[in-house]
Write a protein that holds these residues in place. Sequence first.
Motif, short mmCIF file in Angstrom:
data_model
loop_
_atom_site.label_atom_id
_atom_site.label_comp_id
_atom_site.label_asym_id
_atom_site.label_seq_id
_atom_site.Cartn_x
_atom_site.Cartn_y
_atom_site.Cartn_z
N PRO A 208 44.62 1.70 28.63
CA PRO A 208 45.00 0.29 28.47
C PRO A 208 43.80 -0.63 28.66
N ASP A 209 43.80 -1.73 27.93
CA ASP A 209 42.68 -2.68 28.03
C ASP A 209 42.46 -3.14 29.46
N ASP A 210 43.54 -3.36 30.19
CA ASP A 210 43.41 -3.85 31.56
C ASP A 210 42.62 -2.88 32.42
N VAL A 211 42.88 -1.58 32.27
CA VAL A 211 42.18 -0.57 33.05
C VAL A 211 40.70 -0.53 32.66
N GLN A 212 40.43 -0.60 31.38
CA GLN A 212 39.04 -0.60 30.92
C GLN A 212 38.29 -1.82 31.43
N GLN A 213 38.91 -3.00 31.33
CA GLN A 213 38.25 -4.23 31.77
C GLN A 213 38.04 -4.24 33.28
N ARG A 214 39.03 -3.74 34.01
CA ARG A 214 38.94 -3.71 35.47
C ARG A 214 37.79 -2.81 35.91
N THR A 215 37.64 -1.67 35.24
CA THR A 215 36.57 -0.73 35.58
C THR A 215 35.20 -1.29 35.20
N LEU A 216 35.12 -1.91 34.04
CA LEU A 216 33.86 -2.52 33.61
C LEU A 216 33.45 -3.63 34.58
N LEU A 217 34.41 -4.47 34.95
CA LEU A 217 34.12 -5.56 35.88
C LEU A 217 33.68 -5.01 37.24
N LEU A 218 34.33 -3.95 37.71
CA LEU A 218 33.93 -3.32 38.97
C LEU A 218 32.46 -2.94 38.94
N ASP A 219 32.03 -2.29 37.86
CA ASP A 219 30.66 -1.80 37.80
C ASP A 219 29.65 -2.94 37.67
N VAL A 220 30.03 -4.01 36.98
CA VAL A 220 29.14 -5.17 36.92
C VAL A 220 29.04 -5.80 38.31
N ASN B 58 26.57 -1.02 39.23
CA ASN B 58 26.68 0.44 39.10
C ASN B 58 26.48 0.84 37.64
N GLY B 59 25.29 1.34 37.32
CA GLY B 59 25.00 1.75 35.95
C GLY B 59 25.30 3.19 35.67
N ASP B 60 26.07 3.82 36.55
CA ASP B 60 26.29 5.26 36.47
C ASP B 60 27.69 5.60 35.95
N ARG B 61 28.07 4.92 34.84
CA ARG B 61 29.34 5.27 34.20
C ARG B 61 29.14 5.17 32.68
N PRO C 149 18.46 -3.28 34.13
CA PRO C 149 17.89 -4.10 33.05
C PRO C 149 18.97 -4.96 32.39
N GLU C 150 18.54 -6.01 31.73
CA GLU C 150 19.46 -6.86 30.99
C GLU C 150 20.12 -6.04 29.87
N TYR C 151 21.40 -6.31 29.65
CA TYR C 151 22.20 -5.63 28.62
C TYR C 151 22.46 -4.16 28.93
N TRP C 152 22.37 -3.80 30.21
CA TRP C 152 22.58 -2.40 30.58
C TRP C 152 23.98 -1.92 30.24
N ILE C 153 24.95 -2.84 30.20
CA ILE C 153 26.33 -2.38 29.98
C ILE C 153 26.57 -1.90 28.56
N GLU C 154 25.61 -2.06 27.68
CA GLU C 154 25.78 -1.55 26.32
C GLU C 154 26.04 -0.05 26.31
N ARG D 247 29.75 -15.92 42.10
CA ARG D 247 30.08 -17.30 42.44
C ARG D 247 28.83 -18.15 42.62
N THR D 248 27.77 -17.56 43.20
CA THR D 248 26.55 -18.33 43.47
C THR D 248 25.63 -18.39 42.25
N LYS D 249 25.69 -17.36 41.40
CA LYS D 249 24.86 -17.33 40.19
C LYS D 249 25.71 -16.86 39.01
N PRO D 250 26.76 -17.62 38.67
CA PRO D 250 27.69 -17.16 37.63
C PRO D 250 27.04 -16.94 36.28
N GLU D 251 26.02 -17.75 35.94
CA GLU D 251 25.39 -17.60 34.62
C GLU D 251 24.69 -16.26 34.50
N ILE D 252 24.19 -15.73 35.62
CA ILE D 252 23.53 -14.42 35.61
C ILE D 252 24.58 -13.31 35.65
N PHE D 253 25.59 -13.50 36.47
CA PHE D 253 26.63 -12.48 36.61
C PHE D 253 27.34 -12.23 35.28
#
Length: 250
Positions: A114-126, A130-133, A166-171, A240-246
């Motif tokens: 489900p999209d919710d599970v995928q998004q929740r996991t992606l958000l967790l790693d960001v 955690n670049g190990d997934r 690195p930037e764009y690591w989630i690709e 919250r402190t650096k949302p544009e970077i997060f």
Amino acid sequence: MPYLGKVAAAEIVGPTVNGNCKPLRIKDEDGQIYVVKGIGNPGKAALVSELISVQIAERMGLRVPSYAVMDVPEDLIQYSLDPLAANLSGAPAFASAWVTGAEELTFHEAQKLPDDVQQRTLLLDVLLGNGDRELDAFGGNVNLLWTAEASPIVFDHNLAFNMDLPEYWIENHVFAGQAHAFRDYAVRDEWGKLIDSVLCDWDNIASLVPAEWMYWDADGRTSATNPTIEERRGWLERYRTKPEIFWRDL
């Protein structure tokens, strides 16, 4: 709550098949088998990352294995025939319960979640750094277990709190295809509320970390393991402190 508290090792069963940090399978006094990592390898900072990350994943609504802080008697280590047992000497270890019947999630199965599970996991790693997934159709290291349940089990976060990704690591993330969902500011606000609720419990999360992991000199407590607990909290609060970077990573 999957946290089992402190458990005592009774038998070193042997090494696991997978895992770059060479964890061991260990049976506790009740016969439960765990995958166990010690301060020798992957090290104190990695164990702090494991224990904090699994609690955050749980509070974000993801499935995690039951976990514990394990005391491993020195005589059990000294008389073990497995040379990896030396990694467990000197301090408690991090123990993740063995999930019977579980298999690593394949890329094909991952994309059907489900999209919710995928998004929740992606958000967790960001959030964790955690670049190990990583996983694609050709292979990778997904660190997700598949069982008969609808949701996968997230595990193995000893590389979390990497503040130099690195930037764009989630690709390369297994759920990189869900990044578009976070471009909606209303969606970001909703997920931000979830992160807020998790970090409101920070004191309880941090309280489970043994002093032996947080300091190189656990008795004197003058030389903190890097990153420190305070630095880890600051890293988590950057949404919250650096949302544009997060949110840039998404």
